[in-house]
Design an enzyme around this catalytic site. Sequence first.
Site, PDB file in Angstrom:
ATOM      1  N   ASP A   1      -1.772  -1.425  -4.041  1.00  0.00           N
ATOM      2  CA  ASP A   1      -1.926  -0.481  -5.234  1.00  0.00           C
ATOM      3  C   ASP A   1      -0.794  -0.662  -6.185  1.00  0.00           C
ATOM      4  O   ASP A   1       0.398  -1.336  -5.982  1.00  0.00           O
ATOM      5  CB  ASP A   1      -2.163   0.693  -4.886  1.00  0.00           C
ATOM      6  CG  ASP A   1      -1.246   1.282  -3.956  1.00  0.00           C
ATOM      7  OD1 ASP A   1       0.141   1.353  -4.378  1.00  0.00           O
ATOM      8  OD2 ASP A   1      -1.682   1.881  -2.797  1.00  0.00           O
TER       9      ASP A   1
ATOM     10  N   ASP B   1      -9.491 -17.071 -16.210  1.00  0.00           N
ATOM     11  CA  ASP B   1     -10.322 -17.629 -15.189  1.00  0.00           C
ATOM     12  C   ASP B   1     -11.175 -18.541 -15.591  1.00  0.00           C
ATOM     13  O   ASP B   1     -12.099 -18.159 -16.497  1.00  0.00           O
ATOM     14  CB  ASP B   1     -10.905 -16.409 -14.488  1.00  0.00           C
ATOM     15  CG  ASP B   1     -11.381 -16.609 -13.074  1.00  0.00           C
ATOM     16  OD1 ASP B   1     -10.778 -16.935 -12.091  1.00  0.00           O
ATOM     17  OD2 ASP B   1     -12.802 -16.268 -12.872  1.00  0.00           O
TER      18      ASP B   1
ATOM     19  N   ASP C   1       0.727  -1.255   0.130  1.00  0.00           N
ATOM     20  CA  ASP C   1       0.077   0.054   0.003  1.00  0.00           C
ATOM     21  C   ASP C   1       0.832   1.276   0.052  1.00  0.00           C
ATOM     22  O   ASP C   1       2.029   1.297   0.602  1.00  0.00           O
ATOM     23  CB  ASP C   1      -0.998  -0.209   1.046  1.00  0.00           C
ATOM     24  CG  ASP C   1      -1.882   1.124   1.416  1.00  0.00           C
ATOM     25  OD1 ASP C   1      -2.021   2.032   0.424  1.00  0.00           O
ATOM     26  OD2 ASP C   1      -2.272   1.413   2.566  1.00  0.00           O
TER      27      ASP C   1
ATOM     28  N   HIS D   1      -3.941 -17.977  -5.121  1.00  0.00           N
ATOM     29  CA  HIS D   1      -4.979 -16.941  -4.283  1.00  0.00           C
ATOM     30  C   HIS D   1      -6.080 -17.695  -3.623  1.00  0.00           C
ATOM     31  O   HIS D   1      -6.677 -17.232  -3.021  1.00  0.00           O
ATOM     32  CB  HIS D   1      -5.193 -15.666  -5.057  1.00  0.00           C
ATOM     33  CG  HIS D   1      -5.925 -16.165  -6.255  1.00  0.00           C
ATOM     34  ND1 HIS D   1      -5.613 -16.692  -7.171  1.00  0.00           N
ATOM     35  CD2 HIS D   1      -7.312 -15.710  -6.302  1.00  0.00           C
ATOM     36  CE1 HIS D   1      -6.583 -16.959  -8.121  1.00  0.00           C
ATOM     37  NE2 HIS D   1      -7.518 -16.295  -7.650  1.00  0.00           N
ATOM     38  N   ASP D   2      -6.153 -18.987  -4.295  1.00  0.00           N
ATOM     39  CA  ASP D   2      -7.591 -19.637  -3.789  1.00  0.00           C
ATOM     40  C   ASP D   2      -7.271 -20.668  -2.945  1.00  0.00           C
ATOM     41  O   ASP D   2      -8.040 -21.388  -2.723  1.00  0.00           O
ATOM     42  CB  ASP D   2      -8.147 -20.413  -5.283  1.00  0.00           C
ATOM     43  CG  ASP D   2      -8.769 -19.118  -6.265  1.00  0.00           C
ATOM     44  OD1 ASP D   2      -9.217 -18.280  -5.619  1.00  0.00           O
ATOM     45  OD2 ASP D   2      -8.836 -19.597  -7.272  1.00  0.00           O
TER      46      ASP D   2
ATOM     47  N   GLU E   1      -7.144 -21.698 -16.099  1.00  0.00           N
ATOM     48  CA  GLU E   1      -7.597 -22.319 -15.000  1.00  0.00           C
ATOM     49  C   GLU E   1      -8.544 -23.695 -15.316  1.00  0.00           C
ATOM     50  O   GLU E   1      -9.529 -23.237 -15.765  1.00  0.00           O
ATOM     51  CB  GLU E   1      -8.352 -21.302 -13.996  1.00  0.00           C
ATOM     52  CG  GLU E   1      -8.626 -21.809 -12.752  1.00  0.00           C
ATOM     53  CD  GLU E   1      -9.432 -21.161 -11.747  1.00  0.00           C
ATOM     54  OE1 GLU E   1      -9.370 -21.397 -10.543  1.00  0.00           O
ATOM     55  OE2 GLU E   1     -10.516 -20.358 -12.321  1.00  0.00           O
TER      56      GLU E   1
ATOM     57  N   ASP F   1      -5.015 -11.048 -15.659  1.00  0.00           N
ATOM     58  CA  ASP F   1      -5.949 -12.144 -15.391  1.00  0.00           C
ATOM     59  C   ASP F   1      -7.054 -12.011 -16.416  1.00  0.00           C
ATOM     60  O   ASP F   1      -7.496 -10.786 -16.469  1.00  0.00           O
ATOM     61  CB  ASP F   1      -6.479 -12.072 -13.731  1.00  0.00           C
ATOM     62  CG  ASP F   1      -6.625 -13.225 -13.293  1.00  0.00           C
ATOM     63  OD1 ASP F   1      -7.570 -14.170 -13.934  1.00  0.00           O
ATOM     64  OD2 ASP F   1      -6.118 -13.671 -12.311  1.00  0.00           O
TER      65      ASP F   1
HETATM   66  O1  TEU Z   1     -11.628 -19.521  -9.536  1.00  0.00           O
HETATM   67  C1  TEU Z   1     -12.503 -20.585  -9.748  1.00  0.00           C
HETATM   68  C2  TEU Z   1     -12.590 -21.786  -9.214  1.00  0.00           C
HETATM   69  O2  TEU Z   1     -12.646 -22.884  -9.765  1.00  0.00           O
HETATM   70  C3  TEU Z   1     -12.499 -21.639  -7.614  1.00  0.00           C
HETATM   71  O3  TEU Z   1     -13.653 -21.581  -7.369  1.00  0.00           O
HETATM   72  C4  TEU Z   1     -11.732 -22.756  -7.001  1.00  0.00           C
HETATM   73  O4  TEU Z   1     -12.413 -23.803  -6.926  1.00  0.00           O
HETATM   74  C5  TEU Z   1     -11.836 -22.301  -5.566  1.00  0.00           C
HETATM   75  O5  TEU Z   1     -11.561 -20.767  -5.469  1.00  0.00           O
HETATM   76  C6  TEU Z   1     -11.126 -23.252  -4.491  1.00  0.00           C
HETATM   77  O6  TEU Z   1     -11.115 -22.689  -3.196  1.00  0.00           O
HETATM   78  C7  TEU Z   1     -11.697 -18.305 -10.062  1.00  0.00           C
HETATM   79  C8  TEU Z   1     -10.562 -17.453  -9.428  1.00  0.00           C
HETATM   80  O7  TEU Z   1      -9.384 -17.972  -9.156  1.00  0.00           O
HETATM   81  C9  TEU Z   1     -11.492 -17.294  -7.900  1.00  0.00           C
HETATM   82  O8  TEU Z   1     -10.517 -16.398  -7.219  1.00  0.00           O
HETATM   83  C10 TEU Z   1     -12.452 -16.429  -8.265  1.00  0.00           C
HETATM   84  O9  TEU Z   1     -13.397 -16.437  -7.041  1.00  0.00           O
HETATM   85  C11 TEU Z   1     -13.349 -17.511  -9.146  1.00  0.00           C
HETATM   86  O10 TEU Z   1     -12.735 -18.017 -10.423  1.00  0.00           O
HETATM   87  C12 TEU Z   1     -14.534 -16.631  -9.770  1.00  0.00           C
HETATM   88  O11 TEU Z   1     -13.803 -15.724 -10.785  1.00  0.00           O
END
Ligand code: TEU
Length: 564
Positions: free
Chosen positions: A33, A204, A25, A333-334, A258, A102
């Site tokens: 940012d 995505d 930040d 990040h997921d 993805e 992305d």
């Molecule tokens: O993620 C899609 C997806 O398959 C996820 O739902 C994944 O299975 C889940 O996050 C696991 O915890 C993508 C992005 O990476 C995610 O950050 C977004 O929330 C989602 O698409 C919707 O755009």
Amino acid sequence: MEERAKRKWWKEGIVYQIYPRSFQDTTGNGIGDLKGIIHRLDYIKSLGVDIVWLNPIYKSPNDDHGYDISDYRGIMEEFGTMADFDELLKGMKQRGLKLVMDLVVNHSSDEHPWFKESRKSCDNPYRNYYHWWPAEKGKPPKRWSFFDIEENAWKYDPSTKAYYLHCFSEKQPDLNWENSKVRQEIYDLMKFWFDKGVNGFRMDVISFISKDTDFPELPEEYGGDFIPYYANGPRLHEYLHEMNKEVLSNYDVMTVGEGTGISIERALDFVNEDREELNMFFHFDLMDLDREPGQMFTMRKEKWKLTDFKRIHSQWDSIFAQKGWGSIYLNNHDFPRAVSRWGNDSKAYWHNSATMLQTFVLTMRGTPYFLYGEEIGMTNIKFNDISDYRDINTLNRYETLKNEGGDLEAFIQNEKHASRDNARTPMQWDLSKNAGFTKERPWIGINGNYEEGINVMTQESEEDSVLNYFRRMIGVRKSNTTLIYGDYTLLAPKNEDIYAYTRSDSKNTFLVLLSFSIEQAEINLKELDFEHARLIISNAEAAELKKDTRFALEPYQAVIYQLH
Ligand code: TEU
């Protein structure tokens, strides 16, 4: 053995993923940012990585932190301006770094002008930009939504008496790819960014874009598991090929889809070069390994097995040995942080397991992907209270469970290991307030272990830090193309403690030994010839080379030998 793969920058490059909200930040609003990333470019360059993947930075009401886009050509206000973006791109180019953005085009935000128009009337020119089911046909067949409190992907919109489809939150309506105008809009926005000089896209949920727009009841073979169904749309490959012809083939760019729901049997349909679709995708087999089957957000009670971990990677490697190309990642990040999930983040084992996992990613065939903070071994934050969480996924699943009268305590216990917020806490830069991420209140809690050595500043000054090992290990990969293109051979497949493999070509053979054990572990490699072996790198005191070939590895030790 001959190098069979054609050399490409995106095969040799190492990707560093930045979640911009949590990187740096500079304005004092507690949110990272673009200026913050610019400020840190020399650091990024110093890691030895080549490609930066930025999570979405477009205009967004942030229902899903940028994965709900309201303007594909505008920058999110909290993150800065287009001038900042241009400066960022320029700064990256000056340093020889490439930028991957992305691309989120399975859905937009409901605040995107297309959707605002679409919902106005049934004869609006934008009506068919989205999937509508008129209520006069009765209730639409069940479709499951990721982030909906009722888990229902159809939302009734009273103004036109119709339901719209949203596979994610109700603020993320699915775009209708059947409509060629939608596809052209998407190709145009891709060109917009490529013409600015962007080097590729991470796409995505690209596997979800094609739908059977009759919306039949789900075929029985899917047994309630929606993901493979969503990923098997009838026109998916037609769209990807068209996108390739119309846009991708005109630029020297990289694409990584993805691959939600893409099974290994179908892998080459996406990345076989001859088909002209994508370069790579992320498979989910590893990410599913420690989850309850069919319940993607619930961790299994029993621990995952190293033999399964090996099997998954060996199978995927064998698919790409002849055609296509893979991507290697342990978190993003997921998903929870790699060291907490696949290693051990307790004090005694944290250093070795973080560096051992880095060694793994950097010695596999396929493009390596790291999440910001992985280079310093950042760990899961394990929030205790629902009020600490920021992710729509955790928050809405909590609501669902509350409405059902479920066990909320067990839910929080699970989220400590499973929540996406574990991977999204601010970058830990130094020992100053808020780990040097922000001067004000951060948008999400910061992991207190920045004060215990998990920060960049401290690790810069320590020769043997996780950070400096990461740099050295990148150097090892970069100076040996065998580690990029060479054949992969699994050794001792049944060993539950040590992952051992060779990477070889006509010139070199490297032996990689990785302990996933909390105790000293042994492996017998009598089939190998250690006559001319030399040590390349280790994260601990390397085992002495003996001709009897029985190795004992320290807990979470990684070691690479060059055999010839
Ligand atoms: O993620 C899609 C997806 O398959 C996820 O739902 C994944 O299975 C889940 O996050 C696991 O915890 C993508 C992005 O990476 C995610 O950050 C977004 O929330 C989602 O698409 C919707 O755009």
